[in-house]
Design a protein around this motif. Structure first.
Motif, PDB file in Angstrom:
ATOM      1  N   ILE A 173     -50.306 -69.735   2.726  1.00  0.00           N
ATOM      2  CA  ILE A 173     -48.954 -69.290   3.051  1.00  0.00           C
ATOM      3  C   ILE A 173     -47.971 -69.994   2.121  1.00  0.00           C
ATOM      4  CG2 ILE A 173     -48.576 -71.019   4.876  1.00  0.00           C
ATOM      5  CD1 ILE A 173     -47.123 -68.679   6.420  1.00  0.00           C
ATOM      6  N   PHE A 174     -47.046 -69.208   1.597  1.00  0.00           N
ATOM      7  CA  PHE A 174     -46.017 -69.698   0.685  1.00  0.00           C
ATOM      8  C   PHE A 174     -44.651 -69.455   1.317  1.00  0.00           C
ATOM      9  CE2 PHE A 174     -49.620 -68.334  -1.776  1.00  0.00           C
ATOM     10  CZ  PHE A 174     -49.706 -69.179  -2.867  1.00  0.00           C
ATOM     11  N   GLY A 175     -43.675 -70.274   0.929  1.00  0.00           N
ATOM     12  CA  GLY A 175     -42.298 -70.023   1.315  1.00  0.00           C
ATOM     13  C   GLY A 175     -41.438 -69.895   0.076  1.00  0.00           C
ATOM     14  N   CYS A 176     -40.654 -68.850   0.003  1.00  0.00           N
ATOM     15  CA  CYS A 176     -39.749 -68.631  -1.129  1.00  0.00           C
ATOM     16  C   CYS A 176     -38.391 -68.218  -0.586  1.00  0.00           C
ATOM     17  CB  CYS A 176     -40.309 -67.562  -2.057  1.00  0.00           C
ATOM     18  SG  CYS A 176     -39.302 -67.266  -3.524  1.00  0.00           S
ATOM     19  N   LYS A 177     -37.474 -69.183  -0.528  1.00  0.00           N
ATOM     20  CA  LYS A 177     -36.147 -68.939   0.052  1.00  0.00           C
ATOM     21  C   LYS A 177     -36.311 -68.427   1.477  1.00  0.00           C
ATOM     22  CE  LYS A 177     -33.859 -68.276  -4.403  1.00  0.00           C
ATOM     23  NZ  LYS A 177     -33.047 -67.395  -5.253  1.00  0.00           N
ATOM     24  N   ASN A 178     -35.844 -67.198   1.770  1.00  0.00           N
ATOM     25  CA  ASN A 178     -35.905 -66.680   3.133  1.00  0.00           C
ATOM     26  C   ASN A 178     -37.194 -65.916   3.429  1.00  0.00           C
ATOM     27  OD1 ASN A 178     -33.269 -67.621   3.657  1.00  0.00           O
ATOM     28  ND2 ASN A 178     -32.395 -65.798   2.709  1.00  0.00           N
ATOM     29  N   ILE A 179     -38.061 -65.804   2.441  1.00  0.00           N
ATOM     30  CA  ILE A 179     -39.251 -64.966   2.567  1.00  0.00           C
ATOM     31  C   ILE A 179     -40.501 -65.841   2.630  1.00  0.00           C
ATOM     32  CG2 ILE A 179     -40.668 -63.197   1.437  1.00  0.00           C
ATOM     33  CD1 ILE A 179     -38.064 -62.116   0.214  1.00  0.00           C
ATOM     34  N   ARG A 180     -41.441 -65.444   3.473  1.00  0.00           N
ATOM     35  CA  ARG A 180     -42.747 -66.088   3.514  1.00  0.00           C
ATOM     36  C   ARG A 180     -43.794 -65.095   3.039  1.00  0.00           C
ATOM     37  NH1 ARG A 180     -44.299 -70.411   7.951  1.00  0.00           N
ATOM     38  NH2 ARG A 180     -43.155 -72.093   6.968  1.00  0.00           N
ATOM     39  N   ILE A 181     -44.797 -65.617   2.333  1.00  0.00           N
ATOM     40  CA  ILE A 181     -45.867 -64.784   1.806  1.00  0.00           C
ATOM     41  C   ILE A 181     -47.180 -65.318   2.335  1.00  0.00           C
ATOM     42  CG2 ILE A 181     -46.937 -63.786  -0.246  1.00  0.00           C
ATOM     43  CD1 ILE A 181     -43.667 -65.652  -0.630  1.00  0.00           C
ATOM     44  N   LYS A 182     -47.888 -64.463   3.056  1.00  0.00           N
ATOM     45  CA  LYS A 182     -49.161 -64.848   3.654  1.00  0.00           C
ATOM     46  C   LYS A 182     -50.282 -64.111   2.930  1.00  0.00           C
ATOM     47  CE  LYS A 182     -49.877 -63.649   7.970  1.00  0.00           C
ATOM     48  NZ  LYS A 182     -49.760 -63.595   9.437  1.00  0.00           N
ATOM     49  N   VAL A 183     -51.273 -64.868   2.451  1.00  0.00           N
ATOM     50  CA  VAL A 183     -52.425 -64.299   1.747  1.00  0.00           C
ATOM     51  C   VAL A 183     -53.661 -64.737   2.524  1.00  0.00           C
ATOM     52  CG1 VAL A 183     -53.627 -64.080  -0.459  1.00  0.00           C
ATOM     53  CG2 VAL A 183     -51.154 -64.555  -0.430  1.00  0.00           C
ATOM     54  N   VAL A 184     -54.269 -63.824   3.279  1.00  0.00           N
ATOM     55  CA  VAL A 184     -55.285 -64.233   4.248  1.00  0.00           C
ATOM     56  C   VAL A 184     -56.458 -63.265   4.285  1.00  0.00           C
ATOM     57  CG1 VAL A 184     -53.608 -65.394   5.750  1.00  0.00           C
ATOM     58  CG2 VAL A 184     -54.127 -62.971   6.119  1.00  0.00           C
ATOM     59  N   GLN A 185     -57.535 -63.765   4.870  1.00  0.00           N
ATOM     60  CA  GLN A 185     -58.658 -62.936   5.261  1.00  0.00           C
ATOM     61  C   GLN A 185     -58.820 -63.028   6.768  1.00  0.00           C
ATOM     62  OE1 GLN A 185     -61.775 -64.544   2.572  1.00  0.00           O
ATOM     63  NE2 GLN A 185     -61.832 -62.512   1.654  1.00  0.00           N
ATOM     64  N   THR A 186     -59.319 -61.939   7.355  1.00  0.00           N
ATOM     65  CA  THR A 186     -59.462 -61.868   8.807  1.00  0.00           C
ATOM     66  C   THR A 186     -60.932 -61.959   9.180  1.00  0.00           C
ATOM     67  OG1 THR A 186     -57.482 -60.477   8.951  1.00  0.00           O
ATOM     68  CG2 THR A 186     -58.953 -60.497  10.856  1.00  0.00           C
ATOM     69  N   TYR A 187     -61.199 -62.752  10.213  1.00  0.00           N
ATOM     70  CA  TYR A 187     -62.566 -63.002  10.664  1.00  0.00           C
ATOM     71  C   TYR A 187     -62.719 -62.570  12.125  1.00  0.00           C
ATOM     72  CZ  TYR A 187     -62.785 -66.017   6.545  1.00  0.00           C
ATOM     73  OH  TYR A 187     -62.746 -66.501   5.261  1.00  0.00           O
ATOM     74  N   PHE A 204     -51.148 -66.132  -7.472  1.00  0.00           N
ATOM     75  CA  PHE A 204     -50.602 -67.459  -7.225  1.00  0.00           C
ATOM     76  C   PHE A 204     -49.721 -67.911  -8.391  1.00  0.00           C
ATOM     77  CE2 PHE A 204     -54.436 -68.640  -4.327  1.00  0.00           C
ATOM     78  CZ  PHE A 204     -53.913 -67.818  -3.346  1.00  0.00           C
ATOM     79  N   ASP A 205     -50.131 -67.628  -9.608  1.00  0.00           N
ATOM     80  CA  ASP A 205     -49.312 -67.990 -10.771  1.00  0.00           C
ATOM     81  C   ASP A 205     -47.961 -67.281 -10.721  1.00  0.00           C
ATOM     82  OD1 ASP A 205     -51.193 -69.686 -11.799  1.00  0.00           O
ATOM     83  OD2 ASP A 205     -52.005 -68.256 -13.252  1.00  0.00           O
ATOM     84  N   ARG A 206     -47.970 -66.010 -10.332  1.00  0.00           N
ATOM     85  CA  ARG A 206     -46.714 -65.255 -10.253  1.00  0.00           C
ATOM     86  C   ARG A 206     -45.816 -65.823  -9.154  1.00  0.00           C
ATOM     87  NH1 ARG A 206     -45.362 -59.970 -11.546  1.00  0.00           N
ATOM     88  NH2 ARG A 206     -46.698 -60.376 -13.346  1.00  0.00           N
ATOM     89  N   LEU A 207     -46.402 -66.132  -8.002  1.00  0.00           N
ATOM     90  CA  LEU A 207     -45.608 -66.676  -6.907  1.00  0.00           C
ATOM     91  C   LEU A 207     -45.004 -68.024  -7.274  1.00  0.00           C
ATOM     92  CD1 LEU A 207     -47.887 -65.805  -3.841  1.00  0.00           C
ATOM     93  CD2 LEU A 207     -45.673 -64.782  -4.399  1.00  0.00           C
TER      94      LEU A 207
END
Length: 235
Positions: free
Chosen positions: A151-165, A34-37
């Motif tokens: 979920i993060f948005g960075c310009k045209n890119i989205r970053i999803k950090v999730v767990q699946t249940y 998260f710090d890097r993002l």
């Protein structure tokens, strides 16, 4: 797809291409990620210190199997998904029938593109009883899962950090449990949507973005076999 009279007419139908890279990270490494993002760009948005992403995904397959032969390859999985959170990122107190569902027709990855996973996706926003519609269309329940995380948005890119249940009881969100051996593991997906004319630009952007996260999470192409949208019939 003709939605007929089962769903309201104000249905929004759109087709896009989605390019993705995937990786995994342990819970202990989340603060560093998260710090890097957050440090990558002033345009980062979406992170508010608590989980801001929760989605329910249900898959359906034809009720009657196509006989063995070439035509069976035309059988497709239909996925529907809905957002489970309100504008304040709290869970909506609504039943499964009251959620706003989107139909997703997902194609197989383009084998000609090797540096990213690229799939065509047709999304159809719907109103009305989606379950009755799919039943009338000749489809039955296949499997379902819930993803929760960030979920993060960075310009045209989205970053999803999730767990699946996995849901132990059909359609019952309260029965959601971590997939086996994944309680401390998070899936990271960086993705962008685009049109065919910009495929080279988008994939290059994703590769560059992935390089910024090296040392924290390795984003890469997964085997196309694992993202094929084929139905694994038992016969």
């Amino acid at each position: 797809m003709n939605l007929g009279q089962n769903l309201n007419k104000n249905t929004n139908d759109s087709e896009i291409l989605k390019a993705s890279l995937y990786g995994y990270i342990k819970s202990s490494a989340l603060p560093k990620l998260f710090d890097r993002l957050l440090g990558l760009s002033e345009n980062i948005n979406g992170y508010i210190g608590k989980q801001n992403y929760a989605e329910h995904v249900i898959s359906f397959i034809p009720s009657v199997e196509t006989p063995i032969g070439q035509a069976r390859n035309n059988d497709v999985i239909i996925k529907i998904n809905c957002n489970l959170l309100d504008e304040n990122y709290n869970y909506k107190p609504v039943s499964i029938l009251d959620n706003d569902w989107t139909i997703n027709m997902i194609g197989n990855p383009d084998s000609r593109i090797t540096n990213c996973i690229v799939k065509p996706i047709r999304r159809i926003k719907t109103n009305g009883n989606i379950f009755e519609f799919l039943k009338a269309l000749g489809y039955k329940f296949y499997f379902e899962y819930v993803q929760r995380g960030f979920i993060f948005g960075c310009k045209n890119i989205r970053i999803k950090v999730v767990q699946t249940y996995q849901l132990k009881k059909q359609y019952d969100l309260s029965s959601a449990k971590h997939l086996k051996h994944t309680k401390s593991i998070w899936l990271v997906e960086a993705y962008s949507t685009y049109t065919k004319d910009s495929v080279k630009i988008v994939t290059d952007e994703l590769i560059t973005f992935a390089s910024y996260l090296e040392g924290i999470v390795d984003l890469s192409v997964i085997d196309h076999h694992y993202v094929q949208q084929r139905i694994n019939y038992t016969t």
